[in-house]
Design a protein around this motif. Structure first.
Motif, PDB file in Angstrom:
ATOM      1  N   TRP A 191       0.845  -1.124   0.050  1.00 47.40           N
ATOM      2  CA  TRP A 191      -0.023   0.104   0.062  1.00 47.40           C
ATOM      3  C   TRP A 191       0.869   1.161  -0.084  1.00 47.40           C
ATOM      4  O   TRP A 191       0.429   2.550  -0.145  1.00 47.40           O
ATOM      5  N   ALA A 192       2.113   1.090   0.085  1.00 43.11           N
ATOM      6  CA  ALA A 192       2.984   2.260   0.299  1.00 43.11           C
ATOM      7  C   ALA A 192       3.096   3.267  -0.833  1.00 43.11           C
ATOM      8  O   ALA A 192       2.945   4.596  -0.698  1.00 43.11           O
ATOM      9  N   GLY A 193       2.684   2.776  -2.188  1.00 43.72           N
ATOM     10  CA  GLY A 193       2.722   3.611  -3.227  1.00 43.72           C
ATOM     11  C   GLY A 193       1.514   4.620  -3.209  1.00 43.72           C
ATOM     12  O   GLY A 193       1.418   5.433  -3.883  1.00 43.72           O
ATOM     13  N   LEU A 194       0.357   4.041  -2.584  1.00 48.74           N
ATOM     14  CA  LEU A 194      -0.847   4.838  -2.589  1.00 48.74           C
ATOM     15  C   LEU A 194      -0.966   5.792  -1.326  1.00 48.74           C
ATOM     16  O   LEU A 194      -1.890   6.713  -1.377  1.00 48.74           O
ATOM     17  N   ALA A 195      -0.084   5.674  -0.464  1.00 44.69           N
ATOM     18  CA  ALA A 195      -0.216   6.465   0.920  1.00 44.69           C
ATOM     19  C   ALA A 195       0.322   7.986   0.479  1.00 44.69           C
ATOM     20  O   ALA A 195       1.030   8.183  -0.196  1.00 44.69           O
ATOM     21  N   GLY A 196      -0.394   8.910   0.954  1.00 44.91           N
ATOM     22  CA  GLY A 196      -0.193  10.252   0.863  1.00 44.91           C
ATOM     23  C   GLY A 196       0.828  10.507   1.776  1.00 44.91           C
ATOM     24  O   GLY A 196       1.110  10.081   2.553  1.00 44.91           O
ATOM     25  N   GLU A 203      -6.789  -6.204   3.184  1.00 47.68           N
ATOM     26  CA  GLU A 203      -6.543  -7.374   2.952  1.00 47.68           C
ATOM     27  C   GLU A 203      -6.769  -7.493   1.435  1.00 47.68           C
ATOM     28  O   GLU A 203      -6.228  -8.411   0.633  1.00 47.68           O
ATOM     29  N   ALA A 204      -7.413  -6.594   0.585  1.00 50.65           N
ATOM     30  CA  ALA A 204      -7.642  -6.597  -0.637  1.00 50.65           C
ATOM     31  C   ALA A 204      -6.409  -6.259  -1.390  1.00 50.65           C
ATOM     32  O   ALA A 204      -5.504  -5.609  -0.801  1.00 50.65           O
ATOM     33  N   PRO A 205      -6.071  -6.580  -2.687  1.00 51.61           N
ATOM     34  CA  PRO A 205      -5.003  -6.454  -3.437  1.00 51.61           C
ATOM     35  C   PRO A 205      -5.132  -4.762  -3.794  1.00 51.61           C
ATOM     36  O   PRO A 205      -6.132  -4.289  -4.270  1.00 51.61           O
ATOM     37  N   PRO A 206      -3.979  -4.102  -3.431  1.00 52.31           N
ATOM     38  CA  PRO A 206      -4.134  -2.642  -3.841  1.00 52.31           C
ATOM     39  C   PRO A 206      -4.440  -2.462  -5.298  1.00 52.31           C
ATOM     40  O   PRO A 206      -4.978  -1.395  -5.462  1.00 52.31           O
ATOM     41  N   GLU A 207      -3.995  -2.982  -6.313  1.00 51.09           N
ATOM     42  CA  GLU A 207      -4.197  -2.808  -7.470  1.00 51.09           C
ATOM     43  C   GLU A 207      -5.814  -2.799  -7.925  1.00 51.09           C
ATOM     44  O   GLU A 207      -6.052  -1.961  -8.701  1.00 51.09           O
ATOM     45  N   LEU A 208      -6.533  -3.313  -7.105  1.00 54.32           N
ATOM     46  CA  LEU A 208      -8.151  -3.161  -7.039  1.00 54.32           C
ATOM     47  C   LEU A 208      -8.497  -1.749  -7.335  1.00 54.32           C
ATOM     48  O   LEU A 208      -9.324  -1.427  -7.764  1.00 54.32           O
ATOM     49  N   LEU A 209      -7.947  -1.120  -6.065  1.00 60.03           N
ATOM     50  CA  LEU A 209      -8.413   0.419  -5.763  1.00 60.03           C
ATOM     51  C   LEU A 209      -7.304   1.264  -6.429  1.00 60.03           C
ATOM     52  O   LEU A 209      -7.778   2.525  -6.311  1.00 60.03           O
ATOM     53  N   ALA A 210      -6.212   1.056  -6.846  1.00 58.67           N
ATOM     54  CA  ALA A 210      -5.216   2.126  -7.210  1.00 58.67           C
ATOM     55  C   ALA A 210      -5.846   2.978  -8.173  1.00 58.67           C
ATOM     56  O   ALA A 210      -5.538   4.367  -8.020  1.00 58.67           O
ATOM     57  N   ALA A 211      -6.503   2.857  -8.987  1.00 61.44           N
ATOM     58  CA  ALA A 211      -7.115   3.658 -10.157  1.00 61.44           C
ATOM     59  C   ALA A 211      -8.142   4.501  -9.516  1.00 61.44           C
ATOM     60  O   ALA A 211      -8.493   5.623  -9.863  1.00 61.44           O
ATOM     61  N   GLU A 212      -8.763   4.073  -8.489  1.00 62.25           N
ATOM     62  CA  GLU A 212      -9.972   4.941  -7.843  1.00 62.25           C
ATOM     63  C   GLU A 212      -9.562   5.833  -6.696  1.00 62.25           C
ATOM     64  O   GLU A 212     -10.379   6.880  -6.683  1.00 62.25           O
ATOM     65  N   GLY A 221      -8.110   8.532  -4.424  1.00 62.39           N
ATOM     66  CA  GLY A 221      -7.554   9.868  -4.445  1.00 62.39           C
ATOM     67  C   GLY A 221      -6.475  10.110  -3.410  1.00 62.39           C
ATOM     68  O   GLY A 221      -5.278  10.709  -3.621  1.00 62.39           O
ATOM     69  N   SER A 222      -6.624   9.645  -2.256  1.00 63.54           N
ATOM     70  CA  SER A 222      -5.622   9.793  -1.097  1.00 63.54           C
ATOM     71  C   SER A 222      -5.772   8.502  -0.248  1.00 63.54           C
ATOM     72  O   SER A 222      -7.012   8.038  -0.211  1.00 63.54           O
ATOM     73  N   LEU A 223      -4.872   8.244   0.418  1.00 63.00           N
ATOM     74  CA  LEU A 223      -4.942   6.967   1.503  1.00 63.00           C
ATOM     75  C   LEU A 223      -4.127   7.329   2.637  1.00 63.00           C
ATOM     76  O   LEU A 223      -3.064   7.972   2.584  1.00 63.00           O
ATOM     77  N   ARG A 224      -4.435   7.064   3.728  1.00 63.79           N
ATOM     78  CA  ARG A 224      -3.748   7.157   4.834  1.00 63.79           C
ATOM     79  C   ARG A 224      -3.948   5.943   5.923  1.00 63.79           C
ATOM     80  O   ARG A 224      -5.280   5.388   5.974  1.00 63.79           O
ATOM     81  N   ILE A 225      -2.945   5.419   6.583  1.00 63.84           N
ATOM     82  CA  ILE A 225      -3.038   4.271   7.255  1.00 63.84           C
ATOM     83  C   ILE A 225      -2.982   4.520   8.707  1.00 63.84           C
ATOM     84  O   ILE A 225      -2.138   5.349   9.116  1.00 63.84           O
ATOM     85  N   PHE A 226      -3.682   4.005   9.477  1.00 64.86           N
ATOM     86  CA  PHE A 226      -3.905   4.137  10.933  1.00 64.86           C
ATOM     87  C   PHE A 226      -3.571   2.798  11.896  1.00 64.86           C
ATOM     88  O   PHE A 226      -4.109   1.968  11.269  1.00 64.86           O
ATOM     89  N   ALA A 227      -2.896   3.094  12.781  1.00 65.53           N
ATOM     90  CA  ALA A 227      -2.673   1.862  13.669  1.00 65.53           C
ATOM     91  C   ALA A 227      -3.563   2.200  14.923  1.00 65.53           C
ATOM     92  O   ALA A 227      -3.211   3.171  15.752  1.00 65.53           O
ATOM     93  N   GLY A 228      -4.630   1.269  15.183  1.00 65.45           N
ATOM     94  CA  GLY A 228      -5.312   1.528  16.049  1.00 65.45           C
ATOM     95  C   GLY A 228      -6.662   2.450  15.923  1.00 65.45           C
ATOM     96  O   GLY A 228      -6.539   3.050  14.922  1.00 65.45           O
TER      97      GLY A 228
END
Length: 195
Positions: A61-66, A116-125, A127-134
């Motif tokens: 997912w790193a390539g999609l994270a803002g 858990e989904a493959p990132p390529e499923l969403l890559a084109a859709e 606009g921004s992604l942020r990952i949170f722990a907890g």
């Protein structure tokens, strides 16, 4: 007593910690409420970046994270689990699937990503992604009690809040944009004893 309509309306709003909030987990926190109903509330703290890079824990997912491309501490609960928030721009058109596979709308253009989904499923859709722990969680009535006690300001969220490139300034900037006495709270010193 809050009615169900009032309770439901807090999903998608921001909880901004008041200077009086004594819990160190939420000192100057800005929490986006992802779910708020009679069963409780769930949100993520938007302004707690960690030094851990997204690529260190969720490499696909790193390539999609803002920017900043780090994991954020979403709250004190379940720090060993990850939650992804993403924007899917645009409104669904009639007759089309409302949401891309692997993404569930929470409010507006913001939704939860199935990590858990493959990132390529969403890559084109996405606009921004942020990952949170907890996450931050409240049982039934607990958040309402904290609101009555004055622990939180409840304000409208703006699309850029979730993906702020300067999360360390989010508490001040969210308060500063309010058209009320809350704008003055943004100037509250970090340590009032030094005043």
């Amino acid at each position: 007593m809050l009615t169900m309509t009032e309770v439901s309306s807090l999903t998608g709003r921001l909880l901004v910690a008041t200077p009086a909030l004594a819990d160190p987990n939420f000192d100057r926190a800005v929490v986006l409420l992802l779910d708020h109903d009679e069963e409780g509330s769930l949100g993520v703290v938007l302004n707690r970046p960690t030094p851990v890079g997204v690529g260190d824990v969720l490499e696909p997912w790193a390539g999609l994270a803002g920017a900043p491309q780090v994991v954020f501490q979403g709250g004190p609960v379940s720090l060993d689990s990850a939650l992804g928030l993403a924007v899917v721009p645009g409104e669904p058109r009639d007759g089309e699937d409302a949401e891309p596979l692997g993404w569930r709308r929470v409010f507006g253009a913001i939704g939860l990503v199935d990590l858990e989904a493959p990132p390529e499923l969403l890559a084109a859709e996405l606009g921004s992604l942020r990952i949170f722990a907890g996450y931050a969680g409240w049982g039934p009535g607990q958040l309402e009690d904290e609101l009555v006690e004055g622990a939180w300001y409840v304000v409208e969220s703006e699309p850029g809040d979730v993906f702020s490139p300067d999360p360390d300034q989010l508490w001040r900037s969210v308060l500063r944009r309010q058209r009320s006495e809350l704008a003055m709270v943004a100037t509250y010193p970090d340590d009032p004893s030094l005043n």
